[in-house]
Design an enzyme around this catalytic site. Sequence first.
Site, PDB file in Angstrom:
ATOM      1  N   ASP A 150       0.684  -0.539  -0.297  1.00  0.00           N
ATOM      2  CA  ASP A 150       0.495  -0.058  -0.115  1.00  0.00           C
ATOM      3  C   ASP A 150       1.135   1.509   0.027  1.00  0.00           C
ATOM      4  O   ASP A 150       1.932   1.684   0.262  1.00  0.00           O
ATOM      5  CB  ASP A 150      -0.927   0.065   1.571  1.00  0.00           C
ATOM      6  N   GLY A 190      -0.768   5.274  -4.546  1.00  0.00           N
ATOM      7  CA  GLY A 190      -0.713   6.651  -4.965  1.00  0.00           C
ATOM      8  C   GLY A 190       0.083   7.614  -3.899  1.00  0.00           C
ATOM      9  O   GLY A 190       0.302   8.928  -4.784  1.00  0.00           O
ATOM     10  N   HIS A 240       2.344   3.801  -9.203  1.00  0.00           N
ATOM     11  CA  HIS A 240       1.673   2.277  -8.903  1.00  0.00           C
ATOM     12  C   HIS A 240       2.951   1.772  -9.888  1.00  0.00           C
ATOM     13  O   HIS A 240       3.899   1.117  -9.973  1.00  0.00           O
ATOM     14  CB  HIS A 240       0.770   2.270 -10.064  1.00  0.00           C
ATOM     15  N   SER A 243      -7.554  -5.384  -5.394  1.00  0.00           N
ATOM     16  CA  SER A 243      -8.906  -5.903  -4.091  1.00  0.00           C
ATOM     17  C   SER A 243     -10.032  -5.606  -4.676  1.00  0.00           C
ATOM     18  O   SER A 243     -10.378  -5.612  -5.821  1.00  0.00           O
ATOM     19  CB  SER A 243      -8.841  -5.113  -2.941  1.00  0.00           C
ATOM     20  N   ARG A 273     -12.563   2.168  -7.930  1.00  0.00           N
ATOM     21  CA  ARG A 273     -11.352   4.103  -7.700  1.00  0.00           C
ATOM     22  C   ARG A 273     -11.830   4.500  -9.358  1.00  0.00           C
ATOM     23  O   ARG A 273     -12.432   3.309 -10.574  1.00  0.00           O
ATOM     24  CB  ARG A 273     -10.062   2.859  -7.898  1.00  0.00           C
ATOM     25  N   LEU A 277      10.654 -20.356  -5.696  1.00  0.00           N
ATOM     26  CA  LEU A 277       9.460 -19.558  -4.803  1.00  0.00           C
ATOM     27  C   LEU A 277       8.222 -19.332  -5.483  1.00  0.00           C
ATOM     28  O   LEU A 277       7.992 -19.256  -6.761  1.00  0.00           O
ATOM     29  CB  LEU A 277      10.312 -18.581  -4.891  1.00  0.00           C
ATOM     30  N   GLU A 316       3.019 -13.487  12.424  1.00  0.00           N
ATOM     31  CA  GLU A 316       2.899 -12.226  12.916  1.00  0.00           C
ATOM     32  C   GLU A 316       2.779 -10.624  12.082  1.00  0.00           C
ATOM     33  O   GLU A 316       2.815 -11.002  11.101  1.00  0.00           O
ATOM     34  CB  GLU A 316       4.075 -12.491  12.689  1.00  0.00           C
TER      35      GLU A 316
END
Length: 225
Positions: A12, A15, A29, A57, A63, A122, A191
């Site tokens: 986050d 913007g 972005h 999301s 948006r 990975l 965590e």
Amino acid sequence: MNPLNHVAIIMDGNGRWGLKFKNSRKAGHKAGLNTVEKIIKSSIKHNIKFLTLYAFSTENWKRPKSEIMYLFNLLENFLVNKIDQLHTQNIKLKIIGNKNFSSKLNKLLKKAEQKTFNNNKLQINLALNYGSKSELLNAFKKLKKNKQKISENNLNKYLQTSNIPDPDLLIRTGNTNRLSNFLLWQLAYSEIFFEKKLWPSFNENDFKKIIKKYRIIKRNFGNIS
Ligand code: IPE
Ligand code: IPE
Ligand code: MG
């Protein structure tokens, strides 16, 4: 020292970074993508096996259209330009979320997932059009449809993260302390680190510092010792 198998990140602050330094959210972005590449490299160095990145999301559709289009364009270009590189690094890409994008993007995503399917250095889980509530509701609907007992194990099977261990560590950048509908079930015992820096400013060193702190946390899982 705690083992570190799975890191989840709420990326986050793009913007705000863009507005502050380039007078444009979109530029933020774009800059955020560089951080993604840095953190992928760093994850491999730390021998992390699963990296889950929240990229879009189910609520982000609210948006402005031009920002949404820009984001998906960035993603398309990233897939076209970087998938071979990810593949050579033995990285597996998996999309979690509702995959109902343009047919062009759907195809690109499918191709990227297929190409990297057998890689095992990975695994990157890219959360795209992802919402935890929608994921849980769908899982319960499947349980009901298949007349299966409601149990933790059965529910896990129908989540998009089936076969992926729960995150050990969640990082949210951008100086905001909330989960924004991300992995609500899977984060039950993770965590959590809230980081003040905006995602484009976050770097390998910040990541390393968090990992170092994580390693020495006493994880109880309800127990005492
Ligand atoms: C996160 O950055 C990236 C996406 C949600 C796609 P934001 O775009 O939310 O950045 P801020 O929070 O507005 O600064
Ligand atoms: C969360 O960030 C979603 C992603 C990082 C993809 P948002 O910026 O959308 O979260 P809210 O709306 O501020 O909670
Ligand atoms: Mg935000």
